[in-house]
Design a protein around this motif. Structure first.
Motif, mmCIF file in Angstrom:
data_model
loop_
_atom_site.group_PDB
_atom_site.id
_atom_site.type_symbol
_atom_site.label_atom_id
_atom_site.label_comp_id
_atom_site.label_asym_id
_atom_site.label_seq_id
_atom_site.Cartn_x
_atom_site.Cartn_y
_atom_site.Cartn_z
ATOM 1 N N LYS A 135 0.832 -1.225 0.000
ATOM 2 C CA LYS A 135 0.000 0.000 0.000
ATOM 3 C C LYS A 135 0.862 1.269 0.000
ATOM 4 N N LEU A 136 2.147 1.111 -0.279
ATOM 5 C CA LEU A 136 3.062 2.262 -0.217
ATOM 6 C C LEU A 136 3.121 2.993 -1.566
ATOM 7 N N PHE A 137 2.386 4.120 -1.637
ATOM 8 C CA PHE A 137 2.351 4.931 -2.863
ATOM 9 C C PHE A 137 3.078 6.245 -2.585
ATOM 10 N N ILE A 138 3.609 6.906 -3.617
ATOM 11 C CA ILE A 138 4.174 8.244 -3.407
ATOM 12 C C ILE A 138 3.666 9.196 -4.482
ATOM 13 N N GLU A 139 3.901 10.486 -4.239
ATOM 14 C CA GLU A 139 3.512 11.477 -5.229
ATOM 15 C C GLU A 139 4.695 11.682 -6.176
ATOM 16 N N GLY A 140 4.417 11.622 -7.474
ATOM 17 C CA GLY A 140 5.517 11.814 -8.420
ATOM 18 C C GLY A 140 5.038 11.723 -9.850
ATOM 19 N N ASN A 141 6.008 11.747 -10.736
ATOM 20 C CA ASN A 141 5.705 11.622 -12.153
ATOM 21 C C ASN A 141 5.903 10.158 -12.547
ATOM 22 N N ALA A 142 4.795 9.489 -12.901
ATOM 23 C CA ALA A 142 4.832 8.039 -13.129
ATOM 24 C C ALA A 142 5.808 7.654 -14.244
ATOM 25 N N PHE A 143 5.840 8.434 -15.308
ATOM 26 C CA PHE A 143 6.718 8.115 -16.433
ATOM 27 C C PHE A 143 8.190 8.200 -16.002
ATOM 28 N N GLU A 144 8.504 9.278 -15.263
ATOM 29 C CA GLU A 144 9.894 9.461 -14.825
ATOM 30 C C GLU A 144 10.296 8.394 -13.809
ATOM 31 N N LEU A 145 9.379 8.057 -12.903
ATOM 32 C CA LEU A 145 9.698 7.036 -11.896
ATOM 33 C C LEU A 145 9.921 5.686 -12.569
ATOM 34 N N ARG A 146 9.132 5.400 -13.602
ATOM 35 C CA ARG A 146 9.303 4.131 -14.322
ATOM 36 C C ARG A 146 10.709 4.071 -14.917
ATOM 37 N N SER A 147 11.129 5.192 -15.486
ATOM 38 C CA SER A 147 12.451 5.244 -16.106
ATOM 39 C C SER A 147 13.550 5.058 -15.047
ATOM 40 N N LEU A 148 13.395 5.728 -13.909
ATOM 41 C CA LEU A 148 14.375 5.608 -12.815
ATOM 42 C C LEU A 148 14.487 4.156 -12.332
ATOM 43 N N PHE A 149 13.347 3.551 -11.991
ATOM 44 C CA PHE A 149 13.368 2.185 -11.438
ATOM 45 C C PHE A 149 13.871 1.184 -12.498
ATOM 46 N N SER A 150 13.417 1.360 -13.752
ATOM 47 C CA SER A 150 13.850 0.434 -14.812
ATOM 48 C C SER A 150 15.352 0.495 -14.993
ATOM 49 N N ASN A 151 15.898 1.709 -15.052
ATOM 50 C CA ASN A 151 17.342 1.826 -15.289
ATOM 51 C C ASN A 151 18.131 1.088 -14.217
ATOM 52 N N ILE A 152 17.732 1.246 -12.965
ATOM 53 C CA ILE A 152 18.503 0.620 -11.871
ATOM 54 C C ILE A 152 18.299 -0.902 -11.874
ATOM 55 N N ILE A 153 17.058 -1.341 -12.114
ATOM 56 C CA ILE A 153 16.790 -2.791 -12.112
ATOM 57 C C ILE A 153 17.462 -3.465 -13.321
ATOM 58 N N PHE A 154 17.337 -2.863 -14.489
ATOM 59 C CA PHE A 154 17.963 -3.461 -15.683
ATOM 60 C C PHE A 154 19.484 -3.466 -15.566
ATOM 61 N N ASN A 155 20.048 -2.438 -14.913
ATOM 62 C CA ASN A 155 21.502 -2.442 -14.687
ATOM 63 C C ASN A 155 21.903 -3.649 -13.838
ATOM 64 N N ALA A 156 21.096 -3.947 -12.814
ATOM 65 C CA ALA A 156 21.411 -5.093 -11.947
ATOM 66 C C ALA A 156 21.466 -6.374 -12.792
ATOM 67 N N VAL A 157 20.528 -6.494 -13.753
ATOM 68 C CA VAL A 157 20.526 -7.687 -14.624
ATOM 69 C C VAL A 157 21.764 -7.670 -15.530
ATOM 70 N N LYS A 158 22.042 -6.478 -16.111
ATOM 71 C CA LYS A 158 23.156 -6.367 -17.067
ATOM 72 C C LYS A 158 24.505 -6.672 -16.427
ATOM 73 N N TYR A 159 24.675 -6.247 -15.176
ATOM 74 C CA TYR A 159 25.997 -6.354 -14.546
ATOM 75 C C TYR A 159 26.071 -7.476 -13.506
ATOM 76 N N THR A 160 25.149 -8.450 -13.620
ATOM 77 C CA THR A 160 25.211 -9.626 -12.739
ATOM 78 C C THR A 160 25.325 -10.880 -13.614
ATOM 79 N N PRO A 161 26.346 -11.690 -13.386
ATOM 80 C CA PRO A 161 26.494 -12.893 -14.205
ATOM 81 C C PRO A 161 25.270 -13.807 -14.110
ATOM 82 N N ALA A 162 25.122 -14.655 -15.117
ATOM 83 C CA ALA A 162 23.967 -15.563 -15.189
ATOM 84 C C ALA A 162 23.775 -16.313 -13.874
ATOM 85 N N GLY A 163 22.527 -16.483 -13.496
ATOM 86 C CA GLY A 163 22.202 -17.255 -12.300
ATOM 87 C C GLY A 163 22.311 -16.459 -10.994
ATOM 88 N N GLY A 164 22.769 -15.204 -11.069
ATOM 89 C CA GLY A 164 22.939 -14.386 -9.853
ATOM 90 C C GLY A 164 21.611 -13.951 -9.247
#
Ligand code: ADP
Length: 253
Positions: A135-164
């Motif tokens: 139930k934890l919501f915040i006030e913000g710009n949904a498009f920008e927040l999506r970009s922020l969270f995606s960049n950090i999450i996708f980086n974790a995938v990109k820079y973690t070897p398979a199976g990590g």
């Protein structure tokens, strides 16, 4: 003809001259970086087109490989241009522009990004875990927040070897809201950490490009955070992994 910039600024105080010279260097570096980033995929496409024009190729399998490569390179340019446009929009807008803000259902947003991250991981089969306060919501710009969270999450995938392992958390503590992504990836040496949000700064440019990185993800993240009065904390150890934490100093909604 306009006089050279040096003549125009010669009579200004020294600190202002230094500042203008610094901005001018940044501008030159930026143009050089963008040109280089766009030239590399274009050179690849150009090379393949020359092969197609000058050789008698009728092997379907070979043609398919060429088209796949060209497709990949055009995607790379498209991603770069999209990131550049978003970055320039974020930089030119007012920091406290509230017009596009609303209450954002971050748990739902993270669930969707997590699904995309699993698809992106594909054969690499990372274990991606999501722990959110539903139930934890915040006030913000949904498009920008999506970009922020995606960049950090996708980086974790990109820079973690398979199976990590990748753990994504969204929680409330002491009147602040935290988004944290912990990975068991390659890690980052301490000397690079302060520079990660600079445009086109990459620890290993080859690895970043191979994984489809534009070098602009964390620069975009920095601006989104600024526009949400939030900050970024990075902890990392080479060969062990990294934790990227975004701290929103606002009560939950
Ligand atoms: P890129 O498109 O190159 O990933 P980013 O701006 O998103 O650009 O990140 C900048 C650099 O920070 C990356 O090139 C990489 O060297 C480093 N980096 C970002 N996230 C991680 C991570 N989770 N683990 C290791 N290195 C990372």
């Amino acid at each position: 003809m306009k006089p050279p910039i040096q003549d125009l600024i010669a009579d200004l105080p020294e600190t202002i001259i230094h500042h203008i010279q610094h901005l001018e260097r940044m501008r030159q570096d930026f143009v050089a970086n963008v040109s280089h980033e766009l030239r590399t995929p274009l050179t690849v496409i150009h090379g393949y087109l020359e092969t197609l024009i000058h050789q008698d190729l009728d092997e379907t399998k070979y043609l398919r490989k060429i088209f796949l490569q060209m497709h990949q390179q055009t995607l790379r340019m498209e991603n770069l241009i999209e990131d550049l446009l978003l970055l320039s929009r974020l930089e030119s807008e007012e920091e406290d522009d509230d017009t596009e803000k609303s209450i954002v259902n971050v748990p739902k947003l993270l669930k969707a990004i997590c699904k995309e991250a699993n698809t992106f991981s594909g054969e690499q089969k990372h274990s991606i875990q999501l722990k959110v306060e539903p139930k934890l919501f915040i006030e913000g710009n949904a498009f920008e927040l999506r970009s922020l969270f995606s960049n950090i999450i996708f980086n974790a995938v990109k820079y973690t070897p398979a199976g990590g392992n990748i753990l994504i958390r969204w929680f409330n503590k002491n009147n602040s809201v935290y988004f944290s992504v912990k990975d068991t990836g390659i890690g980052i040496a301490a000397k690079h950490i302060p520079r990660l949000t600079e445009r086109f700064y990459r620890v290993d440019p080859g690895r970043s490009r191979r994984s489809g990185g534009t070098g602009l993800g964390l620069a975009i993240a920095k601006h989104v955070l600024l526009r949400h009065q939030a900050k970024l904390d990075v902890e990392s150890k080479v060969g062990v992994g990294s934790v990227f934490t975004c701290i929103f100093r606002q009560p939950s909604k």
